[in-house]
Every structure is written in C-alpha cells, then in structure tokens.
Design a protein around this motif. Structure first.
Motif, PDB file in Angstrom:
ATOM      1  N   ASN A   1      -1.799   5.633   4.134  1.00 57.16           N
ATOM      2  CA  ASN A   1      -0.441   5.563   3.600  1.00 57.16           C
ATOM      3  C   ASN A   1       0.132   6.972   3.419  1.00 57.16           C
ATOM      4  OD1 ASN A   1      -1.855   6.426   1.387  1.00 57.16           O
ATOM      5  ND2 ASN A   1      -0.959   4.968  -0.040  1.00 57.16           N
ATOM      6  N   GLU A   2       1.400   7.008   3.027  1.00 60.02           N
ATOM      7  CA  GLU A   2       2.105   8.290   2.952  1.00 60.02           C
ATOM      8  C   GLU A   2       1.505   9.234   1.912  1.00 60.02           C
ATOM      9  OE1 GLU A   2       4.583  11.200   4.095  1.00 60.02           O
ATOM     10  OE2 GLU A   2       4.259   9.260   5.065  1.00 60.02           O
ATOM     11  N   PRO A   3       1.156   8.758   0.677  1.00 58.52           N
ATOM     12  CA  PRO A   3       0.516   9.702  -0.260  1.00 58.52           C
ATOM     13  C   PRO A   3      -0.768  10.298   0.288  1.00 58.52           C
ATOM     14  CG  PRO A   3       1.311   7.772  -1.439  1.00 58.52           C
ATOM     15  CD  PRO A   3       1.470   7.473   0.005  1.00 58.52           C
ATOM     16  N   ALA A   4      -1.564   9.498   1.020  1.00 63.68           N
ATOM     17  CA  ALA A   4      -2.792  10.041   1.602  1.00 63.68           C
ATOM     18  C   ALA A   4      -2.471  11.055   2.692  1.00 63.68           C
ATOM     19  CB  ALA A   4      -3.645   8.904   2.168  1.00 63.68           C
TER      20      ALA A   4
ATOM     21  N   ILE B   1       0.842  -1.210   0.000  1.00 62.61           N
ATOM     22  CA  ILE B   1       0.000   0.000   0.000  1.00 62.61           C
ATOM     23  C   ILE B   1       0.870   1.250   0.000  1.00 62.61           C
ATOM     24  CG2 ILE B   1      -1.753   1.269   1.280  1.00 62.61           C
ATOM     25  CD1 ILE B   1      -2.764  -1.205  -0.136  1.00 62.61           C
ATOM     26  N   GLU B   2       2.001   1.203   0.732  1.00 60.06           N
ATOM     27  CA  GLU B   2       2.866   2.381   0.760  1.00 60.06           C
ATOM     28  C   GLU B   2       3.510   2.633  -0.602  1.00 60.06           C
ATOM     29  OE1 GLU B   2       3.252   4.615   2.857  1.00 60.06           O
ATOM     30  OE2 GLU B   2       2.424   3.839   4.725  1.00 60.06           O
ATOM     31  N   SER B   3       3.683   1.573  -1.402  1.00 61.74           N
ATOM     32  CA  SER B   3       4.295   1.753  -2.720  1.00 61.74           C
ATOM     33  C   SER B   3       3.303   2.252  -3.769  1.00 61.74           C
ATOM     34  CB  SER B   3       4.903   0.430  -3.188  1.00 61.74           C
ATOM     35  OG  SER B   3       3.906  -0.561  -3.350  1.00 61.74           O
ATOM     36  N   VAL B   4       2.023   2.244  -3.432  1.00 62.45           N
ATOM     37  CA  VAL B   4       1.020   2.730  -4.388  1.00 62.45           C
ATOM     38  C   VAL B   4       1.134   4.256  -4.487  1.00 62.45           C
ATOM     39  CG1 VAL B   4      -1.452   2.943  -4.830  1.00 62.45           C
ATOM     40  CG2 VAL B   4      -0.515   0.800  -3.972  1.00 62.45           C
ATOM     41  N   PRO B   5       1.160   4.810  -5.683  1.00 60.77           N
ATOM     42  CA  PRO B   5       1.285   6.272  -5.784  1.00 60.77           C
ATOM     43  C   PRO B   5       0.033   7.017  -5.336  1.00 60.77           C
ATOM     44  CG  PRO B   5       0.993   5.301  -7.962  1.00 60.77           C
ATOM     45  CD  PRO B   5       1.176   4.167  -7.019  1.00 60.77           C
ATOM     46  N   ASP B   6      -1.113   6.361  -5.361  1.00 57.85           N
ATOM     47  CA  ASP B   6      -2.348   7.014  -4.938  1.00 57.85           C
ATOM     48  C   ASP B   6      -2.476   6.945  -3.427  1.00 57.85           C
ATOM     49  OD1 ASP B   6      -2.926   7.425  -7.589  1.00 57.85           O
ATOM     50  OD2 ASP B   6      -4.122   5.594  -7.778  1.00 57.85           O
ATOM     51  N   GLY B   7      -3.237   7.874  -2.872  1.00 57.42           N
ATOM     52  CA  GLY B   7      -3.521   7.858  -1.444  1.00 57.42           C
ATOM     53  C   GLY B   7      -4.552   6.792  -1.110  1.00 57.42           C
ATOM     54  N   VAL B   8      -4.312   6.039  -0.009  1.00 58.49           N
ATOM     55  CA  VAL B   8      -5.209   4.967   0.415  1.00 58.49           C
ATOM     56  C   VAL B   8      -5.563   5.201   1.880  1.00 58.49           C
ATOM     57  CG1 VAL B   8      -5.495   2.484   0.740  1.00 58.49           C
ATOM     58  CG2 VAL B   8      -4.188   3.346  -1.212  1.00 58.49           C
ATOM     59  N   VAL B   9      -6.874   5.220   2.173  1.00 58.51           N
ATOM     60  CA  VAL B   9      -7.374   5.371   3.529  1.00 58.51           C
ATOM     61  C   VAL B   9      -8.302   4.192   3.799  1.00 58.51           C
ATOM     62  CG1 VAL B   9      -8.622   6.821   5.162  1.00 58.51           C
ATOM     63  CG2 VAL B   9      -7.252   7.874   3.358  1.00 58.51           C
TER      64      VAL B   9
END
Length: 682
Positions: A347-350, A327-335
């Motif tokens: 995750n960090e993008p989110a 999930i952290e490697s996904v470029p999109d934000g995940v909540v």
C-alpha cells in the motif's frame, strides 16, 4: 513451428467444402450414365433398324385391313337395308325399272352411299359410275347388291392419317387410285419387304387382299423419321432431362444436409473462440440432428459456466477493490507476500516507508519491488518476525520502523502467504530515549547527592538528632528506591527467565498489598485483598511481579478520593492461567484517554466529580512498565474504567507447569452479569 493440419494451423491443408465432395461424384456418375444410355439406345436403334421397320409396316398394314373391313361391312349392311324398307321392296317387286332406279337413288342418298345397284336374274337396276370402286354384296332371294365407293373416300378410310401411303387397284374394272400419284405406276407388293425405289425414295410395301376383288397395297418409307437422327435427339434430350432432374434432386438433398452441418459448424467455431451464439435448434431425429442437439446442450452448459465465472470474477473484483481500498486507508504500511516470498501487494504508506529511495514503484515489476523490500528490511523476513507478537524494530535511512507479521491462510487452513505491518516509530523512540536519559540524569544526580547531604548534615542540638537520623534514613531509602526502579524498569526477557522461580500467588498478593497498605491508610482509603481460589502457584520473577502489582495499587491509591476503596483480587484459574484484578472507586479515566494509558510517559488529566483536576507526581511509566513485566512473563493485561465510578485492571499470569504459548488467552473482563457494575465497589 506447428505441424500441418494441427489446431494452431487450420489452413495448412487445402480446404474443400463437403458440398462439392458429395456433388462432384454424383454429377460425374449421372453424366456418365446419361452418355452411356444415349450411346446404347442409339446403337440399338441402328443395329435393329430393319426389324423395327418391318414390324412398323406390319402394324400399319393390319390397321389398314381392319379399317377397310369395318367400312365394307357398314356399306354392305346399308345396301341390304334397301330391301327391308317398304318403298324399296315395293319398287323391287313392281318390276318397274324406272321406279326401282329412282328408289335406289333416293335410298343411296339417304344412306350415305356413293352408288347402289341391284342385279337379279340378269336384270340390273341402278347406275354405277366408272370413278368408283365396287363392292359386291350377295342379298336374299338371289339378289346381288353392288355398292360404289368413291376412290378418294376409300383412300381416306384406308389411310386414316397414318404415316403410310395407299394404292387400291380394281383389276376387273381396270381402275387404280393412290394417295399420291407416284404410286399409280407401282406394281403389286411382293411377299417380302424389300425396298421399292420410287422417285428416288426407298419404300417398303405390303398387300391387303380379300375385299371384293380389290387389291390394296401399303407403302412406308424405308427410313422413317422415328428411326433417324430425330429419334436419337429426342432420346438424348429425354435422358438429359432425367439426368438433370436426378442431379437437381441430389443438389437439393445434399444442400439440405449440408445446411444443417453448416449450422453446426458456425456454432462450433464461435464456441472455439469463446463466443456463445444462437443454438442450432435441431432435434435428435437423425445422426446430424443428434450431433446438433448434443452441441446445443454443450453450448448451453458452456454459457452457464461462463455466466457463473463472470459472476465469480465480478464478485472477486469487488472484494479485491474493497480490500485494496481498505488496506490503502490504513495509516500503517502493509506488505503482502505469497507462499514463495514474492511481494503481491504493497500500500501507499509502505511505499513511502520503503520506497523513498526506490522511486520506481509505478513502473517497477513485482520482482523489482520484492528485491527493494528485501534490501530495505535487511535481515527481517516473514520467517524471522513472530506472528502478531512484540513488534521488532529496524533502522532504515535514519528512521526506526516497527515490523509485525501475521500468517495468511486459505479456507482449508493452508498457508498461502504472510502480511507485514510497518509503522514509523521514530518520534516515539526518540521521546522514550530522551525521557530515559532524563530519568538517568535524575537518578544519577538525586541519589548520591541526597545521600551525601544526609551524611554531611550534623545535629546542632539534641532536639535535632531525631530529625537528622530520620532524614538520613529516608535519604538512604530514596537512593535505594531509585536504583531499584532503574533495575526494574529495564525489562529484559532473558533476565526475567533467569530470575523465574515458583511463587505462591497468595504470598505475592499479600506481600504487594502490605507494601502499600500504609500508603492507603495515610490517604484515608481501605485496601482489601480477596482470594477466591487458594493454593495457586505461578512461575516468575517475584521482585518484578511485586513491583508491577505495586504500580497498579499505586495508581489506584493516587486517583481515589479519601474514603474510597481499593481491592486486589485473585479471581481463580482458567486455561492454565491465574486471573487477577485491581479495582478502585476513583475518579475513572475518560473514554478518549483509554487507548493511550499503556503508552510510555503518557499522563492523562483525571478530574473529580466537582471538576477539580487531580495533580499527582509521576512521569507516566507505571502502567507501561507493569504491562511489559506481565507480558514478559507470558500474561496479558487490559483495563476498563468508568468516569465517576472507578477503574479495574485485569491481568493473567501463567501457573506452574503451563507452557507459555505465542499468544496467551485474554483475561476475562468481568464475571458479573451487569457490565456497568464491572468496576463498582460497595
């Protein structure tokens, strides 16, 4: 506050080891029994002392009598043997006194007699000293033998080491002898056992008669040592030793039992704190063994369950680490939300999309993070976002976020939460807006000006009349086309629903093909229509659907070299949806360009087999607008292409009477067995 004796307060009550609970009563009982035994024995000895002393004196007296009687019999037998010897008989019959005396002396010495004399017919042979006791023994033929026994010898035989004193009196010869001189002055014993005081000591006495006129008296102290303090001390010591032995045996037995109980206690205490130690190793041979054996089985079961739990936790930890890394490697934000709507993972993008104004994620609690997400997303919630549908857009701090959700379900298909996917689409939206404004300006400037220019153009001569009329007609058609294009590119689901009507799929396909047949012919292309299943009726906005299909045909015509083919096909119906396909023998689309063909304003760089680039006018809205129209009707569209072979576009449209689901089935890419021939036309 825990109560006394509760499991949470094990020291609330005073602790006393079971060892002492068992040993103290045993010790008290043994001690009491020992004291009572000593008391009873001492009391019995004190009360019955007289009788015991009388019995003891009587026993010693009988023993003395038996010894004397046996001794006298031996002495008499030895004296009678003289006459049985040849020498003694000859000496006796010879009548020679000197010879007889010599024979008697020799025989007495040989037979172990102290003195020996014979009396026959008034004649006496042999000497008899005055310091001896005489024993009279009648022999055969009127002969009487007198055996002399030394006083000391006879006293030793009578006493024989017993704890008594002996007095022997020979009244006929007035001879007395005693084991101690103090008894020489004592009188004969009376019939009772009344004490006699001699030299300050009380004695009990008893007489022994019948031994050749000798009077034998036995004396014994009135208070012998065995009846005194020594006896009591001996008995007390004996009882103490017995009591100590019983106590030691009890200690060993109790210790053996309690050692086994203590092993059980150690294992149970370690189990209570979550530790698994060595088992007790007991066998179920008794109650304690059965308890230890049951505890060993329970400990083994606990250890097995703990090992399973540790393995499960390790596996879950690895899965969680893999999931977090993914999930952290996904470029999109995940909540990720749980079933109660609380944020469980972000995750960090989110964090960057949501938390730039909440610079506290590293120290914030789950409640603070949930509040920050809710405040940032505003009215967007897990219930208001269509699962995996068209993303919604919200504006946050001057940025535009695309929000899309998906439900989370357990293995048992129970809802356990929701996941939101966030993407910053600010740049894309700004580009779309700029291009839309540019398009609006083109439409606003080109349409009226072109129409007015056509109307202002006046023919100078007759041969220019036809040209002028054609220019005016095209001017009007261009203005109409631009206005229609503006209306059609504005895809609104509410507008489409209001315009939906039952439409014959055959008529729709033929109408769209007829609109582009002339264009295809002008490009030296063949446009074919194939309908594999007739009589299909769809529900939709005919004008927009025709425009969308026309865009697909337009793209196929523009990028197909002269002499090629373009086909519009109705493949049939499946699951309440009509399946259609548009394919060509054009240049094809490169693999790296396929993911972006449906993006607004994106234009690829198609090339011919000879490497020459195909230059065609356009702004890159055909395929994106066609997809929006088809998806607004509840259908789906996809595309496959092979460079040098051609392109095939597959799409579905709902048939009449089919409810539009949240997610429509994907169109089948091909019906042919050879996937490489999917877009090849022959």
């Amino acid at each position: 506050m825990s109560q006394a004796g509760s499991p949470t307060n094990p020291r609330a009550e005073r602790y006393l080891s079971l060892r002492w609970r068992l040993l103290l009563p045993v010790f008290a009982v043994v001690l009491a029994a020992s004291v009572l035994g000593v008391y009873l024995v001492s009391r019995g000895m004190t009360v019955g002392g007289g009788e015991m002393r009388a019995l003891l004196l009587d026993g010693n007296t009988r023993a003395v009598a038996e010894r004397l009687e046996q001794f006298f019999v031996e002495q008499i037998d030895a004296a009678a043997g003289f006459l049985r010897t040849p020498e003694g008989r000859d000496a006796f019959e010879s009548g020679d006194a000197a010879r007889l005396e010599t024979s008697l002396a020799n025989y007495a010495r040989l037979a172990g007699l102290d003195a020996l004399s014979l009396v026959s017919g008034g004649t006496v042979a042999g000497e008899m000293p005055g310091s001896v006791f005489m024993i009279r023994a009648p022999l055969e033929n009127g002969v009487t033998a007198f055996v002399g026994v030394a006083q000391e010898r006879l006293l030793q035989v009578a006493q024989a080491g017993a704890a008594v004193d002996i007095l022997i009196d020979d009244p006929t010869r007035a001879t007395r002898a005693a084991t101690r001189a103090v008894f020489l002055d004592a009188g004969a014993a009376s019939a009772d056992t009344a004490p006699v005081t001699l030299d300050g000591v009380d004695y009990l006495s008893a007489s022994v008669a019948g031994f050749s006129g000798l009077e034998v008296t036995v004396f014994m102290q009135a208070n012998p040592p065995i009846a005194g303090d020594a006896a009591r001390q001996l008995i007390a010591i004996t009882l103490a030793i017995v009591a100590a032995g019983v106590l030691v045996a009890a200690v060993l037995i109790v210790r053996l039992i309690l050692d086994r109980v203590d092993r059980i206690r150690v294992v149970a205490e370690r189990l209570a704190v979550g530790e698994v130690s060595e088992p007790t190793g007991m066998r179920p041979t008794d109650e304690v063994g059965r308890l230890g054996y049951a505890l060993d089985r329970y400990a083994a079961r606990v250890q097995e369950k703990q090992e399973e739990l540790r393995n499960s936790l390790r596996r879950q930890r690895r899965e969680l680490e893999h999931f977090t890394a993914m999930i952290e490697s996904v470029p999109d934000g995940v909540v990720v939300y749980d079933i109660d709507g609380s944020v469980t993972f972000i995750n960090e993008p989110a964090r960057q999309l949501i938390g730039e104004r909440y610079n506290f994620f590293k120290r914030a609690t789950d409640r603070d993070i949930t509040a920050a997400v809710v405040e940032t997303l505003g009215g967007i919630s897990t219930h208001s976002v269509t699962p995996m549908g068209i993303p919604q857009r919200i504006e946050v701090d001057g940025r535009i976020l695309s929000v899309q959700s998906a439900p989370l379900r357990s293995v048992a298909e129970r809802p356990i939460g929701m996941v939101l996917v966030l993407r910053d689409v600010t740049a894309e939206v700004r580009r779309e807006e700029a291009r839309a404004m540019l398009l609006e300006q083109v439409i606003a400037e080109l349409g009226p000006d072109a129409a007015d220019a056509g109307r202002r153009a006046a023919p100078a001569r007759n041969d220019a009349l036809a040209f002028t009329q054609e220019a005016r007609r095209r001017d009007v058609a261009l203005g109409k086309l631009l206005i229609e294009m503006r209306e059609l590119t504005q895809v609104d689901q509410q507008v489409i629903r209001r315009a939906q009507r039952p439409v014959s799929l055959e008529m729709l396909v033929h109408a769209a093909a007829n609109e582009w047949r002339a264009t295809a012919s002008a490009a030296n292309l063949t446009l074919e229509v194939s309908i594999e299943q007739n009589g299909l009726t769809i529900v939709g906005d005919e004008r927009r659907l025709r425009w969308a299909i026309g865009n697909l045909l337009d793209n196929a015509i523009k990028y197909t070299p002269p002499g090629g083919k373009v086909a519009l096909e109705v493949k049939g119906a499946e699951g309440g949806y009509a399946r259609l396909r548009v394919r060509d023998t054009g240049a094809g689309i490169a693999a790296h360009e396929l993911p972006r063909v449906f993006d607004r304003f994106y234009r690829g760089e198609p090339t011919l087999p000879n490497g020459r680039r195909i230059e065609m006018p356009g702004v890159g809205l055909g395929l994106p607008t066609a997809r929006e129209i088809i998806e607004a009707h509840g259908g789906l569209i996809t595309l496959r292409s092979t460079v040098g072979i051609g392109t095939a576009v597959y799409f579905t449209l709902p048939l009449q009477g089919t409810p539009v689901p949240a997610v429509s089935p994907s169109p089948s890419l091909d019906d042919e067995s050879d996937a490489g021939e999917t877009v090849r036309l022959r």
